[in-house]
Design a protein around this motif. Structure first.
Motif, PDB file in Angstrom:
ATOM      1  N   HIS A  31       0.864  -1.169   0.000  1.00 53.59           N
ATOM      2  CA  HIS A  31       0.000   0.000   0.000  1.00 53.59           C
ATOM      3  C   HIS A  31       0.911   1.232   0.000  1.00 53.59           C
ATOM      4  O   HIS A  31       2.139   1.087   0.034  1.00 53.59           O
ATOM      5  CB  HIS A  31      -0.940   0.007   1.220  1.00 53.59           C
ATOM      6  N   PRO A  54       2.096   3.979   2.208  1.00 56.22           N
ATOM      7  CA  PRO A  54       2.069   4.446   3.602  1.00 56.22           C
ATOM      8  C   PRO A  54       1.872   5.958   3.655  1.00 56.22           C
ATOM      9  O   PRO A  54       2.430   6.692   2.825  1.00 56.22           O
ATOM     10  CB  PRO A  54       3.460   4.078   4.143  1.00 56.22           C
ATOM     11  N   SER A  55       1.090   6.414   4.626  1.00 59.52           N
ATOM     12  CA  SER A  55       0.841   7.862   4.717  1.00 59.52           C
ATOM     13  C   SER A  55       2.145   8.627   4.943  1.00 59.52           C
ATOM     14  O   SER A  55       2.285   9.772   4.506  1.00 59.52           O
ATOM     15  CB  SER A  55      -0.174   8.170   5.815  1.00 59.52           C
ATOM     16  N   ARG A  87      -3.607   1.779  -2.900  1.00 58.14           N
ATOM     17  CA  ARG A  87      -4.249   1.523  -1.609  1.00 58.14           C
ATOM     18  C   ARG A  87      -3.607   2.355  -0.523  1.00 58.14           C
ATOM     19  O   ARG A  87      -2.393   2.450  -0.452  1.00 58.14           O
ATOM     20  CB  ARG A  87      -4.047   0.054  -1.204  1.00 58.14           C
ATOM     21  N   ARG A  88      -4.419   2.904   0.364  1.00 57.27           N
ATOM     22  CA  ARG A  88      -3.893   3.671   1.505  1.00 57.27           C
ATOM     23  C   ARG A  88      -3.725   2.790   2.730  1.00 57.27           C
ATOM     24  O   ARG A  88      -3.102   3.186   3.700  1.00 57.27           O
ATOM     25  CB  ARG A  88      -4.808   4.855   1.830  1.00 57.27           C
ATOM     26  N   GLN A  89      -4.346   1.597   2.694  1.00 55.88           N
ATOM     27  CA  GLN A  89      -4.243   0.651   3.805  1.00 55.88           C
ATOM     28  C   GLN A  89      -3.747  -0.681   3.249  1.00 55.88           C
ATOM     29  O   GLN A  89      -4.003  -0.992   2.085  1.00 55.88           O
ATOM     30  CB  GLN A  89      -5.630   0.419   4.448  1.00 55.88           C
ATOM     31  N   GLU A 104     -13.262  -2.238   0.736  1.00 57.63           N
ATOM     32  CA  GLU A 104     -12.961  -2.618   2.122  1.00 57.63           C
ATOM     33  C   GLU A 104     -12.359  -4.022   2.179  1.00 57.63           C
ATOM     34  O   GLU A 104     -12.455  -4.801   1.230  1.00 57.63           O
ATOM     35  CB  GLU A 104     -14.245  -2.605   2.970  1.00 57.63           C
ATOM     36  N   THR A 125      -9.676  -8.382   0.321  1.00 50.92           N
ATOM     37  CA  THR A 125     -10.037  -7.000   0.020  1.00 50.92           C
ATOM     38  C   THR A 125     -10.854  -7.021  -1.258  1.00 50.92           C
ATOM     39  O   THR A 125     -10.447  -7.632  -2.254  1.00 50.92           O
ATOM     40  CB  THR A 125      -8.773  -6.136  -0.171  1.00 50.92           C
TER      41      THR A 125
END
Ligand code: FES
Length: 156
Positions: free
Chosen positions: A38, A40-41, A69-71, A108, A116
């Motif tokens: 993903h 990562p922020s 993807r953010r997660q 989700e 997912t």
């Protein structure tokens, strides 16, 4: 070295691999997702800084493309086609069944972390609509039986 420093070092290594390319933002983001599963922020400001662009610009690109993807994803990724051909062949009902059985909406991950569920817009399998892709493997002519198979496969 603290955990956050380790993460920053790994992010900087990924950025460095593509930062010299022309138009490096998308290659960096793809590499980041490949490396971490993903985006990562913590990566967004580091990318912005490395490319001398704003955080908002990086965030805008990450948000625009559904593939980023953010997660972290679940153990499996099921991409369900939501484009016209698949819709005309019943993908709305397929999506409703999958969401109910997995207890997860599109975008989700199921609470058990098994899968997912993602929406995509044409997998190039229109002649086999409704279509999906499970961990990169195409599945055509989705029906109730195939949905049950998919559920048992991802939870097995
Ligand atoms: S519209 Fe679903 S695969 Fe093309």
């Amino acid at each position: 070295m603290r955990e956050t420093e380790v993460l920053s070092t790994r992010i900087r290594e990924v950025i460095a691999r593509s930062s010299a390319l022309e138009g490096p933002l998308l290659p960096i983001l793809h590499d980041m997702q490949e490396h971490f599963g993903h985006i990562p922020s913590e990566a967004l400001p580091l990318i912005a800084d490395a490319l001398n662009i704003s955080n908002a610009e990086v965030h805008g690109v990450v948000s625009f493309y559904h593939d980023f993807r953010r997660q972290p994803a679940g153990r499996h990724v099921l991409k369900l086609c939501r484009a016209e051909s698949c819709q005309s062949m019943g993908s709305d009902a397929i999506a409703a069944s999958l969401q109910a059985l997995l207890g997860a909406e599109l975008g989700e991950t199921s609470s058990d972390g098994a899968v997912t569920l993602e929406a995509v817009y044409c997998l190039g399998l229109c002649s086999c609509a409704p279509a999906a892709m499970l961990d990169g493997m195409p599945i055509g002519r989705l029906n109730d039986e195939k949905i049950i198979d998919i559920i048992s496969q991802v939870r097995g």
